[in-house]
Design an enzyme around this catalytic site. Structure first.
Site, mmCIF file in Angstrom:
data_model
loop_
_atom_site.group_PDB
_atom_site.id
_atom_site.type_symbol
_atom_site.label_atom_id
_atom_site.label_comp_id
_atom_site.label_asym_id
_atom_site.label_seq_id
_atom_site.Cartn_x
_atom_site.Cartn_y
_atom_site.Cartn_z
ATOM 1 N N LYS A 145 -13.522 -0.138 14.989
ATOM 2 C CA LYS A 145 -12.135 -0.540 15.288
ATOM 3 C C LYS A 145 -11.778 -0.223 16.737
ATOM 4 O O LYS A 145 -11.066 -0.981 17.393
ATOM 5 C CB LYS A 145 -11.163 0.135 14.313
ATOM 6 C CG LYS A 145 -11.244 -0.500 12.926
ATOM 7 C CD LYS A 145 -10.447 0.196 11.857
ATOM 8 C CE LYS A 145 -10.726 -0.497 10.510
ATOM 9 N NZ LYS A 145 -10.267 0.240 9.365
ATOM 10 N N LYS A 153 10.232 -16.199 -10.957
ATOM 11 C CA LYS A 153 9.369 -15.165 -11.546
ATOM 12 C C LYS A 153 8.243 -15.829 -12.348
ATOM 13 O O LYS A 153 8.519 -16.699 -13.189
ATOM 14 C CB LYS A 153 10.220 -14.261 -12.443
ATOM 15 C CG LYS A 153 9.431 -13.142 -13.069
ATOM 16 C CD LYS A 153 10.307 -12.276 -13.969
ATOM 17 C CE LYS A 153 9.447 -11.265 -14.701
ATOM 18 N NZ LYS A 153 10.201 -10.534 -15.716
ATOM 19 N N ASN A 182 0.853 -1.194 0.000
ATOM 20 C CA ASN A 182 0.000 0.000 0.000
ATOM 21 C C ASN A 182 0.890 1.245 0.000
ATOM 22 O O ASN A 182 2.115 1.148 -0.035
ATOM 23 C CB ASN A 182 -0.951 -0.017 1.207
ATOM 24 C CG ASN A 182 -0.189 -0.081 2.509
ATOM 25 O OD1 ASN A 182 0.564 0.833 2.840
ATOM 26 N ND2 ASN A 182 -0.347 -1.182 3.241
#
Ligand code: PMT
Length: 403
Positions: free
Chosen positions: A335, A287, A208
């Site tokens: 939360k 890969k 992120n």
């Protein structure tokens, strides 16, 4: 950071005087009004004009300057100082201060000041390890003088070892610490920052946009306020902050291990890291080759580190973050209660100036008693200090046995 602060910088003679020039630039950039005193040997390396130009203040070199001074120079400077820094400090100057000798402008002003004195030694390694020098430093430490230990490396004299003047950035950081109210002394902070990175194969990953800036700002501010700090950081481009034990991790699982191992040794835990909620079910060892077909990657849930800490936190103070793009308060409240945290910092990352990467943030602080505080657009550094103010309140209430 240092705006309105009067700093007197004593510069004694050594090749490291050139670094004092950079230090002056950093101090003035941070807002301080800097007054330089140079010893006679310092002037052999750099002229007073350099410091005068950078500080916009006259440089003091002589104890008795009856024509230029209408006030008693060393006393006026000593009284004016919020902080006194000596950088570079030679073995000779340190010896004189320790011996109570005041025979020039620098040592006389130090003798007369009530401000904290921060000494940054610079000398040959054999001088630095000499027992006479060590006694002098020890004596000054006992009298409350602060030291920035020199760095190790190749010295100008050709020897290798301890004795290099610390980097100007480090001396600046210690100066800020010396001028910061230490209301977190005795606390042991565990702070997380940055993203986690979940590998798909040796080339690709899921992650992120977290830069780590918010978490690093909290870690730095907590140290300046007197806390011992351990920082567990995902992959970021930021340097390890000075004076903070920094543990580098990559994935959520590594972050979980690093954090859980350090929970018992902490009193306050701040989870500013943006932990990836999912990771690829399997990591390919080679890969993955592309083909004309569409590709699906199976993801599995990562453990929720904050929730795990919430179940074992005891009387530690636990602060969580929430990064949302809508229904900020509703999601953040879930939360706060669901993860058993004491304070939740909710940022709507869709707002201009909030969230990932930038130097600013906008947040709401959700307290357990239902209060919600709005923190408008501000620097992450300032926000970090407001979060720490609330932590100080929570710690005091905890000590009084209040809910
Ligand atoms: O690093 P910056 O670029 O400065 O940006 C960080 C930030 C400004 C966005 C920061 O303030 C922030 O919000 N960080 C947390 C972002 C996040 O992961 O939010 P979340 O809603 O996904 O997670 C909620 C909380 O649970 C967080 O405290 C997170 O650390 C924790 N968590 C989440 C998932 C997981 N598997 N384990 C966790 O511990």
């Amino acid at each position: 950071m240092l705006s309105g602060k009067q700093i007197v910088l004593g510069v004694s003679g050594g090749i490291a005087v050139y670094k004092a020039v950079e230090l002056v630039r950093l101090l003035t950039k941070a807002g301080a009004d800097v007054h330089v005193i140079m010893t006679r040997s310092a002037m052999e390396f750099v002229t007073p004009l350099t410091f005068q130009t950078l500080t916009s203040n006259p440089v003091h070199t002589e104890l008795f300057n009856l024509i230029a001074e209408r006030e008693i120079g060393h006393i006026a400077l000593a009284d004016r100082a919020d902080l006194f820094i000596v950088a570079p400090a030679t073995a000779n100057v340190i010896g004189k201060i320790a011996g109570g000798i005041a025979d020039d402008m620098l040592t006389t002003t130090i003798m007369a000041t009530k401000a904290p004195v921060l000494i940054a030694p610079a000398m040959n390694v054999n001088m630095y390890t000499n027992s006479l020098y060590r006694e002098n430093e020890e004596k000054l430490r006992c009298h409350g003088y602060l030291f920035v230990a020199p760095a190790k490396g190749m010295l100008a004299c050709g020897w290798e070892g301890e004795g290099k003047l610390q980097a100007p950035e480090v001396i600046l950081e210690e100066a800020i610490c010396a001028l910061t109210h230490r209301d977190l002394t005795g606390e042991r902070f565990l702070v997380t920052a940055g993203p986690t990175l979940e590998e798909i194969d040796p080339v690709r990953y899921v992650s992120n946009h977290s830069s780590g800036k918010m978490g690093y700002a909290i870690a730095r501010a907590a140290r300046r306020r007197g806390a011992e700090v351990v920082l567990v950081a995902g992959p970021t481009c930021l340097d390890d902050p000075w004076g903070i034990e920094t543990v580098r991790v990559t994935s959520a699982l590594e972050m979980r291990d690093a954090v859980l191992a350090r929970v018992p040794g902490s009193t306050v835990i701040v989870k500013a890291a943006a932990v990836a909620d999912y990771r690829p079910k399997a990591r390919a060892t080679g890969k993955i080759k592309k083909s004309t077909e569409a590709m699906t990657i199976d993801l599995e849930r990562n453990p929720d580190i904050l929730s795990e800490i919430g179940t074992v936190k005891g009387d530690r103070t636990l602060v969580g973050f929430a990064a949302e793009t809508g229904e900020l308060v509703e999601n953040a409240r879930k939360k706060l209660t669901g993860k058993n945290v004491d304070l939740l910092v909710a940022n709507d990352i869709s707002l201009e100036g909030a969230g990932f990467h930038g130097d600013t943030n906008i947040a709401k602080l959700l307290h357990r008693d239902g209060r919600i505080e709005d923190l408008p657009l501000m620097g992450k550094e300032r926000m970090a200090n407001i979060i720490l103010d609330r932590i100080v309140d929570l710690r005091k209430r905890g000590m009084r046995g209040e809910e």
